[in-house]
Scaffold this motif. Structure first.
Motif, short mmCIF file in Angstrom:
data_model
loop_
_atom_site.label_atom_id
_atom_site.label_comp_id
_atom_site.label_asym_id
_atom_site.label_seq_id
_atom_site.Cartn_x
_atom_site.Cartn_y
_atom_site.Cartn_z
N SER A 1 0.83 -1.20 0.00
CA SER A 1 0.00 0.00 0.00
C SER A 1 0.87 1.25 0.00
CB SER A 1 -0.93 0.00 1.21
OG SER A 1 -0.17 0.03 2.40
N ARG A 2 0.26 2.33 -0.40
CA ARG A 2 0.90 3.64 -0.41
C ARG A 2 0.08 4.56 0.47
NH1 ARG A 2 -0.12 7.86 -4.74
NH2 ARG A 2 0.73 9.64 -3.67
N ASP B 1 3.66 9.67 0.60
CA ASP B 1 4.90 9.38 -0.14
C ASP B 1 5.60 8.11 0.33
OD1 ASP B 1 4.67 11.59 -1.80
OD2 ASP B 1 5.68 12.92 -0.39
N ILE C 1 5.64 3.94 0.60
CA ILE C 1 5.11 2.73 -0.02
C ILE C 1 5.68 1.53 0.72
CG2 ILE C 1 5.08 1.36 -2.14
CD1 ILE C 1 5.50 4.09 -3.63
N ARG D 1 8.79 8.16 -1.88
CA ARG D 1 8.70 8.88 -3.16
C ARG D 1 9.27 10.27 -2.98
NH1 ARG D 1 4.03 11.67 -6.04
NH2 ARG D 1 3.22 11.59 -3.93
N LEU E 1 11.99 6.81 -6.56
CA LEU E 1 11.66 6.05 -5.37
C LEU E 1 12.97 5.62 -4.71
CD1 LEU E 1 8.80 3.70 -6.63
CD2 LEU E 1 8.59 5.84 -5.35
#
Length: 64
Positions: free
Chosen positions: A23-24, A27, A29, A43, A49
């Motif tokens: 999931s994100r 910013d 992940i 991010r 990334l």
């Protein structure tokens, strides 16, 4: 947005393929790829990334 988004990630390293789900949230992940520790990416404003895996022992940078 503050709301978690479901993701599927696929990596190919040489002749090996890996798949993970996660999931994100904003910013950050988080990807469960079947190992003891997840892959965690941040991010960056550039769209890159920056990731860590193996509980911080491995680092990677993905450039769009």
């Amino acid at each position: 947005s503050g709301t978690a988004e479901a993701l599927v990630v696929e990596w190919q390293v040489a002749n090996q393929r890996y798949t993970g789900k996660g999931s994100r949230n904003g910013d950050v992940i988080w990807i469960d790829w079947g190992q003891k520790y997840p892959v965690v990416y941040l991010r960056m404003p550039s769209g890159e990334l920056h990731g860590t895996w193996a509980n911080g022992r491995g680092l990677e940078r993905l450039i769009p």
